[in-house]
Enzyme design. Structure first.
Site, PDB file in Angstrom:
ATOM      1  N   ASN A   1      -1.262  -9.361  -9.522  1.00  0.00           N
ATOM      2  CA  ASN A   1      -2.341  -8.516  -9.241  1.00  0.00           C
ATOM      3  C   ASN A   1      -1.772  -7.234 -10.038  1.00  0.00           C
ATOM      4  OD1 ASN A   1      -3.039  -6.018  -7.125  1.00  0.00           O
ATOM      5  ND2 ASN A   1      -4.551  -7.232  -8.018  1.00  0.00           N
TER       6      ASN A   1
ATOM      7  N   GLY B   1      -4.347  -4.314 -12.855  1.00  0.00           N
ATOM      8  CA  GLY B   1      -4.566  -3.892 -14.341  1.00  0.00           C
ATOM      9  C   GLY B   1      -5.450  -5.302 -14.755  1.00  0.00           C
TER      10      GLY B   1
ATOM     11  N   ARG C   1     -10.152  -4.013  -7.809  1.00  0.00           N
ATOM     12  CA  ARG C   1     -11.117  -2.638  -8.199  1.00  0.00           C
ATOM     13  C   ARG C   1     -11.806  -2.888  -9.369  1.00  0.00           C
ATOM     14  NH1 ARG C   1     -10.059   1.569  -4.884  1.00  0.00           N
ATOM     15  NH2 ARG C   1      -8.417   1.265  -3.564  1.00  0.00           N
TER      16      ARG C   1
ATOM     17  N   CYS D   1       0.948  -1.211  -0.071  1.00  0.00           N
ATOM     18  CA  CYS D   1       0.185  -0.016  -0.110  1.00  0.00           C
ATOM     19  C   CYS D   1       0.716   1.283  -0.217  1.00  0.00           C
ATOM     20  CB  CYS D   1      -1.022  -0.122   1.315  1.00  0.00           C
ATOM     21  SG  CYS D   1      -2.101   1.480   1.341  1.00  0.00           S
TER      22      CYS D   1
ATOM     23  N   HIS E   1       1.924  -7.274  -6.946  1.00  0.00           N
ATOM     24  CA  HIS E   1       0.992  -6.059  -7.736  1.00  0.00           C
ATOM     25  C   HIS E   1       2.236  -5.648  -8.539  1.00  0.00           C
ATOM     26  CE1 HIS E   1      -1.307  -2.205  -7.930  1.00  0.00           C
ATOM     27  NE2 HIS E   1      -0.958  -2.440  -9.214  1.00  0.00           N
TER      28      HIS E   1
END
Length: 316
Positions: free
Chosen positions: A194, A196, A217, A82, A154
């Site tokens: 993770n 896109g 998301r 994060c 990510h």
């Protein structure tokens, strides 16, 4: 997914997919230890369920891990990805990538007191620490010293001082090949990608190279994606959930929550995107947004919103 994947959201998601591993929003360890509300509350229907933690103290994380295991969570995930300034200020999240030995100590502290899997969610790099060698070293230290065998990566680096959290989800370029390379270099580790990923078809491509795919998301924006996961990725023979039936199957849960003081809008905000791409979806979203937070709002608000879908598509 902070302030997104709360217990109401996860209960809804489980109606769409029985197989998908669900993750909580990131929970600070101090919130668990000192918070007045029960930040570990969930419904049994949410399993399999992982608790995502943020923290930097081995003893506190160990305490939270023991508590999470006792409460029945299936996995504990340490967030080291994060980029939020608030998280940085507390020395959590992505800034910890520069401290691989500390991260390994945190993982080991939790592993020593629990039997459930302990995993890490991270980035491919941060700021100027963005070489493959940096990422390789981080994974090597945390997997060896910390005995962590599962990483969610990510595929973007985080720019902690020049971009906002929103920009960090969009501007740094994705580098899927770097994550693929990790798997080749660490074949015994469980590497999940993770960032896109928007469709089941894209997920399938990644699964040719990796052990799993996390979609965040995009699912929140278009939760209907989950309805196809069990069939297309887990080879389930069950029928694809009907969106209209999914909404109505939530009614007993909504009634129960309303009776305990939960506001209707706290639940319906998570289902706004369910009919994306279907005629009447805009009116559905608008009606719920305008009416779900009004005093006394109940199931009738959801049923009235569904009429926009029913009338436009001639369904019952």
């Amino acid at each position: 997914m902070f302030n997104r994947t709360d217990r109401h959201c996860r209960y809804f998601y489980r109606k769409l997919s029985q197989q998908t591993m669900l993750y909580t929003e990131m929970v600070m360890i101090n919130t668990i230890i000192h918070g007045k509300s029960d930040s570990l509350a969930y419904s049994e229907e949410e399993h399999p369920l992982a608790l995502q933690l943020a923290g930097n103290d081995p003893k506190s994380l160990a305490y939270c891990a023991r508590l999470a295991e006792k409460r029945g969570y299936d996995e504990i995930n340490l967030n080291v990805g994060c980029p939020s300034p608030r998280v940085q200020k507390g020395f959590f999240g992505a800034c910890m990538m520069k401290h691989a030995h500390l991260v390994s100590d945190l993982i080991k502290a939790m592993r020593d007191v629990t039997f459930i899997p302990i995993t890490v969610k991270t980035r491919i790099g941060i700021d100027y620490h963005d070489s493959y060698e940096f990422l390789h070293n981080f994974i090597e230290v945390v997997s060896n010293k910390g005995e962590c065998n599962s990483f969610i990566v990510h595929a973007r680096k985080a720019l902690l001082y020049t971009l906002s959290p929103k920009e960090n989800r969009e501007i740094p370029p994705l580098d899927y090949q770097r994550v693929y390379r990790l798997k080749r270099n660490f074949p015994n580790l469980n590497i999940i990608i993770n960032g896109g990923i928007k469709t089941i078809e894209q997920a399938k491509i990644h699964l040719n190279h990796l052990d799993g795919v996390m979609i965040g998301r995009e699912v929140y924006k278009n939760p209907g994606i989950l309805a196809y996961v069990d069939r297309d990725l887990f080879n389930s023979t069950d029928c694809i959930p009907n969106s209209m039936e999914v909404v109505r199957s939530l009614y007993p849960y909504i009634e129960r929550e309303l009776s305990s003081g939960t506001k209707l809008g706290s639940i319906t905000r998570h289902i706004l995107g369910l009919f994306q791409g279907i005629e009447g979806a805009q009116q559905w979203r608008r009606y719920l947004t305008q009416n779900a937070y009004k005093p006394g709002s109940g199931i009738e608000v959801v049923e009235d919103a569904l009429k926009f879908i029913i009338n436009k598509n001639h369904v019952l």
